[in-house]
Every structure is written in structure tokens, then in C-alpha cells.
Design a protein around this motif. Structure first.
Motif, PDB file in Angstrom:
ATOM      1  N   ILE A   1       1.392  20.372   3.521  1.00 41.52           N
ATOM      2  CA  ILE A   1       2.486  20.065   2.420  1.00 41.52           C
ATOM      3  C   ILE A   1       1.459  19.719   1.119  1.00 41.52           C
ATOM      4  N   GLN A   2       0.513  18.918   1.140  1.00 40.17           N
ATOM      5  CA  GLN A   2      -0.485  19.052   0.067  1.00 40.17           C
ATOM      6  C   GLN A   2      -0.613  20.253  -0.615  1.00 40.17           C
ATOM      7  N   GLU A   3      -1.094  21.336   0.065  1.00 38.18           N
ATOM      8  CA  GLU A   3      -1.182  22.446  -0.772  1.00 38.18           C
ATOM      9  C   GLU A   3       0.092  23.086  -1.340  1.00 38.18           C
ATOM     10  N   GLU A   4       1.071  22.846  -0.603  1.00 38.65           N
ATOM     11  CA  GLU A   4       2.467  23.550  -1.124  1.00 38.65           C
ATOM     12  C   GLU A   4       2.846  22.785  -2.529  1.00 38.65           C
ATOM     13  N   VAL A   5       2.718  21.522  -2.283  1.00 41.63           N
ATOM     14  CA  VAL A   5       3.040  20.460  -3.473  1.00 41.63           C
ATOM     15  C   VAL A   5       2.389  21.020  -4.748  1.00 41.63           C
ATOM     16  N   HIS A   6       0.946  21.060  -4.522  1.00 41.77           N
ATOM     17  CA  HIS A   6       0.270  21.658  -5.983  1.00 41.77           C
ATOM     18  C   HIS A   6       0.771  22.774  -6.261  1.00 41.77           C
ATOM     19  N   ALA A   7       0.995  23.941  -5.211  1.00 44.76           N
ATOM     20  CA  ALA A   7       1.330  25.309  -5.612  1.00 44.76           C
ATOM     21  C   ALA A   7       2.480  25.321  -6.461  1.00 44.76           C
ATOM     22  N   VAL A   8       3.457  24.374  -5.988  1.00 44.73           N
ATOM     23  CA  VAL A   8       4.819  24.359  -6.488  1.00 44.73           C
ATOM     24  C   VAL A   8       4.880  23.904  -7.984  1.00 44.73           C
ATOM     25  N   VAL A   9       4.081  22.733  -8.436  1.00 43.07           N
ATOM     26  CA  VAL A   9       4.223  22.290  -9.518  1.00 43.07           C
ATOM     27  C   VAL A   9       3.162  22.737 -10.637  1.00 43.07           C
ATOM     28  N   GLU A  10       2.187  23.333  -9.821  1.00 44.03           N
ATOM     29  CA  GLU A  10       1.039  23.903 -10.848  1.00 44.03           C
ATOM     30  C   GLU A  10       1.845  24.742 -12.058  1.00 44.03           C
ATOM     31  N   GLY A  11       1.323  24.555 -13.393  1.00 41.57           N
ATOM     32  CA  GLY A  11       1.610  25.305 -14.306  1.00 41.57           C
ATOM     33  C   GLY A  11       3.096  25.285 -14.915  1.00 41.57           C
ATOM     34  N   LEU A  12       3.794  24.383 -14.124  1.00 43.53           N
ATOM     35  CA  LEU A  12       5.097  24.043 -14.845  1.00 43.53           C
ATOM     36  C   LEU A  12       5.216  23.007 -15.865  1.00 43.53           C
ATOM     37  N   ASP A  13       5.659  23.371 -17.250  1.00 49.86           N
ATOM     38  CA  ASP A  13       5.857  22.250 -18.278  1.00 49.86           C
ATOM     39  C   ASP A  13       7.276  21.476 -17.850  1.00 49.86           C
ATOM     40  N   PRO A  14       7.161  20.665 -18.429  1.00 47.04           N
ATOM     41  CA  PRO A  14       8.337  19.485 -18.405  1.00 47.04           C
ATOM     42  C   PRO A  14       9.638  20.163 -18.252  1.00 47.04           C
ATOM     43  N   ASP A  15       9.926  21.219 -19.064  1.00 42.28           N
ATOM     44  CA  ASP A  15      11.192  21.909 -18.960  1.00 42.28           C
ATOM     45  C   ASP A  15      11.441  22.290 -17.625  1.00 42.28           C
ATOM     46  N   GLY A  16      10.297  23.352 -17.156  1.00 42.37           N
ATOM     47  CA  GLY A  16      10.386  23.719 -15.723  1.00 42.37           C
ATOM     48  C   GLY A  16      10.366  22.771 -14.650  1.00 42.37           C
TER      49      GLY A  16
ATOM     50  N   LEU B   1       6.634   6.724  17.123  1.00 40.29           N
ATOM     51  CA  LEU B   1       5.622   7.235  16.055  1.00 40.29           C
ATOM     52  C   LEU B   1       5.274   8.732  16.012  1.00 40.29           C
ATOM     53  N   GLY B   2       5.338   9.208  17.093  1.00 44.36           N
ATOM     54  CA  GLY B   2       5.423  10.938  17.137  1.00 44.36           C
ATOM     55  C   GLY B   2       6.270  11.444  16.598  1.00 44.36           C
ATOM     56  N   VAL B   3       7.597  11.254  17.167  1.00 41.84           N
ATOM     57  CA  VAL B   3       8.914  11.458  16.502  1.00 41.84           C
ATOM     58  C   VAL B   3       8.996  11.276  14.972  1.00 41.84           C
ATOM     59  N   ARG B   4       8.627  10.164  14.426  1.00 41.08           N
ATOM     60  CA  ARG B   4       8.743   9.975  13.149  1.00 41.08           C
ATOM     61  C   ARG B   4       7.608  10.686  12.270  1.00 41.08           C
ATOM     62  N   LEU B   5       6.479  11.105  12.725  1.00 46.57           N
ATOM     63  CA  LEU B   5       5.513  11.836  12.136  1.00 46.57           C
ATOM     64  C   LEU B   5       6.127  13.283  12.043  1.00 46.57           C
ATOM     65  N   VAL B   6       6.628  13.846  12.971  1.00 49.79           N
ATOM     66  CA  VAL B   6       7.207  14.971  12.894  1.00 49.79           C
ATOM     67  C   VAL B   6       8.367  14.993  11.915  1.00 49.79           C
ATOM     68  N   SER B   7       9.176  14.222  12.266  1.00 49.65           N
ATOM     69  CA  SER B   7      10.248  13.997  11.176  1.00 49.65           C
ATOM     70  C   SER B   7      10.050  13.998   9.769  1.00 49.65           C
ATOM     71  N   VAL B   8       9.094  13.361   9.246  1.00 54.36           N
ATOM     72  CA  VAL B   8       8.704  13.442   8.101  1.00 54.36           C
ATOM     73  C   VAL B   8       8.087  14.652   7.771  1.00 54.36           C
ATOM     74  N   LEU B   9       7.212  15.032   8.609  1.00 53.99           N
ATOM     75  CA  LEU B   9       6.417  16.664   8.313  1.00 53.99           C
ATOM     76  C   LEU B   9       7.773  17.511   7.957  1.00 53.99           C
ATOM     77  N   SER B  10       8.609  17.727   8.834  1.00 51.24           N
ATOM     78  CA  SER B  10       9.652  18.617   8.917  1.00 51.24           C
ATOM     79  C   SER B  10      10.556  18.411   7.393  1.00 51.24           C
ATOM     80  N   ASP B  11      10.749  17.148   7.211  1.00 56.67           N
ATOM     81  CA  ASP B  11      11.461  16.988   5.802  1.00 56.67           C
ATOM     82  C   ASP B  11      10.733  17.334   4.939  1.00 56.67           C
ATOM     83  N   ASP B  12       9.508  16.921   4.592  1.00 54.44           N
ATOM     84  CA  ASP B  12       8.638  17.439   3.499  1.00 54.44           C
ATOM     85  C   ASP B  12       8.345  18.749   3.216  1.00 54.44           C
ATOM     86  N   LEU B  13       8.363  19.610   4.507  1.00 52.16           N
ATOM     87  CA  LEU B  13       8.167  20.994   4.442  1.00 52.16           C
ATOM     88  C   LEU B  13       9.640  21.532   3.989  1.00 52.16           C
ATOM     89  N   GLN B  14      10.661  20.918   4.316  1.00 53.50           N
ATOM     90  CA  GLN B  14      11.801  21.684   3.938  1.00 53.50           C
ATOM     91  C   GLN B  14      11.837  21.403   2.262  1.00 53.50           C
TER      92      GLN B  14
END
Length: 171
Positions: free
Chosen positions: A14-29, A141-154
């Protein structure tokens, strides 16, 4: 490989993808919405981070990074303190505007660090512990962790799609 190691690896994606998706975008983007009722990259990344912050803090009995590290003040969105974006109207989505990719990735990184700290403490038996009995069946706890993971990746995938739409409209 232990379950916690798999979770740590998955949350790292998730962290890798967050950085990839925002990197280089200006405020308008970052703040562009492909349609009037669509979400922006900024809203999607803010929301996925707020959900992770809220849910991980709750599951592990921690304080939210949003509140304890003044991210709420840094963003200055004018939304209720505990707002995670869940169920936001188009008007509320429009309130989530940011001036830099660094603000979004910085907040995500702070939440990620807290998440990693919590995950490193997890033993296999902990994953069976009920963390929310408001559901049938109760949420472990296991279900919650997977639920957050799934939601964030989507949501980070949606943000990447919006980024592509925004960049192709600019070309």
C-alpha cells in the motif's frame, strides 16, 4: 513465513502504491475530479489513510496519528475531527483539497509506521481475538486487518485510475 510477516509485506505494498500515485502531481492534479461526483486522487489517498489510521488504532487500542501528530491541523479541511470520509457527499469530497503530494505521503508514512509497529507485536493467536462485536459474526483482528488491507488497495487502485484520467485529459 508467519502471518504477521505476510501482513507487513502486504501493508508495505500500500505504501509503495500511495507514493507512486501522488508522486509528481501538482495541486491541480491531486485535487482534480474527473466528474462532478467523482473522487480526486487527494480524497482517495486521504480517505484510505484515514481508514487505516482509524481502524488500526481502534483494533490495537492506540491513538490515531491524525490527532496525536497534528495531521488534522496540517490538512486544515474543516471536517469533524474523527471524519474518515466514509459516506461523504460530493460536497464533502470537494472539501478535501491538498497543496502537495508530500502532505498526503507524509501522513500515509506516519500511519504506516504506527501500523508496522502494531503488526510487529502480533502473535498468531492474536489474530483470532474479537475486536468488534457489532457484527454477526463478530470481527476478529485478522479479519479487520485483511478488511483494511483490501479497502486500501482498492482505493489506491482507484487513485491510480483517476491519476491516469487526469493526466490523459491534460495531454
Amino acid at each position: 513465513m508467519h502471518a504477521k510477516d505476510i501482513l507487513i509485506e502486504a501493508y508495505g505494498r500500500i505504501q509503495e502504491e500511495v507514493h507512486a500515485v501522488v508522486e509528481g502531481l501538482d495541486p491541480d492534479g491531486l485535487n482534480a475530479r474527473p466528474a462532478d461526483d467523482a473522487n480526486s486522487v487527494a480524497w482517495l489517498v486521504w480517505h484510505l489513510t484515514r481508514v487505516q489510521d482509524d481502524h488500526i488504532a481502534d483494533a490495537f487500542g492506540l491513538d490515531q496519528v491524525w490527532l496525536t501528530q497534528d495531521w488534522e491541523k496540517r490538512f486544515g479541511l474543516g471536517l469533524p475531527r474523527g471524519d474518515t470520509g466514509y459516506g461523504h457527499s460530493s460536497t464533502q469530497v470537494a472539501k478535501v483539497r491538498v497543496d502537495s503530494a508530500d502532505l498526503l505521503s507524509g501522513y500515509y508514512d506516519a500511519v504506516h509506521e504506527q501500523t508496522l509497529g502494531a503488526l510487529r507485536s502480533v502473535a498468531a493467536k492474536d489474530l483470532e481475538q474479537v475486536v468488534d462485536d457489532n457484527w454477526d459474526p463478530p470481527v476478529t483482528l485478522g479479519v479487520r486487518l485483511v478488511s483494511v488491507l483490501s479497502d486500501d488497495l482498492q482505493h489506491v487502485g482507484q487513485a491510480a485510475y483517476v491519476r491516469g484520467l487526469v493526466q490523459s485529459a491534460e495531454a
